[in-house]
Design a protein around this motif. Structure first.
Motif: not given
Length: 169
Positions: A145-147, A149, A163, A167
């Motif tokens: 959620t916070w980007g 990996d 992903s 988005k």
């Protein structure tokens, strides 16, 4: 009587239960290991109406089916209610649970005793591999959620679905 003996069958069955929202490499490791020990392994996807998951039950089931496709003896089904009822309905004598840490053991031992007391179903604890010992679906979702990996923590199909979902939101 619960278990393969009840029908005169020699089929060894077990269940790996959970919410699998989403399934991650730790889950997959436990399922793979169980599939080597048992003739049939059910992955029981828990339905909890009081919780809103990231993925709908049907999406979880499809993802699990996709990432376990190489295991011919794995079946994936949703369940609602007591796990021991799921086991009784399918003649499953064993629950396989992965343990990450001592804190998991405290809770899981209580559940194992309750399940055994209700129907005689046994619980087998499998220690997670060290590389997966910190993994949880909640942690995977939070990092993603916070980007962060998480591609190395989940199967590729799950990473793609995660992903796409994040988005949208």
């Amino acid at each position: 009587m619960t278990g393969p003996e009840s029908e005169g069958s020699l089929v060894r069955r077990a269940v790996c239960p959970g919410s699998f929202d989403p399934i991650h490499n730790g889950h997959l490791d436990i399922i793979a290991r169980a599939s080597r020990l048992y003739d049939e392994v059910y992955v029981a996807v828990m339905i909890n109406q009081s919780k809103k998951g990231l993925f709908e039950i049907e999406e979880r089931i499809e993802l699990i089916r996709e990432v376990t496709a190489d295991y011919a003896n794995v079946r994936v089904e949703a369940f609602h209610g007591l796990l021991v009822d799921f086991c009784k309905q399918r003649d499953i004598p064993a629950i396989v649970k992965g343990l990450r840490a001592v804190s998991d053991f405290d809770y899981e031992l209580q559940m194992a005793h309750m399940n055994n007391g209700l129907t005689g179903v046994e619980t087998l604890f499998v220690p997670t591999s060290p590389t997966n010992s910190f993994l949880s679906s909640s942690l995977v979702k939070e990092v993603a959620t916070w980007g962060g990996d998480v591609s190395h923590l989940v199967p590729p199909a799950v990473f793609d679905a995660l992903s796409r979902r994040l988005k949208k939101d």
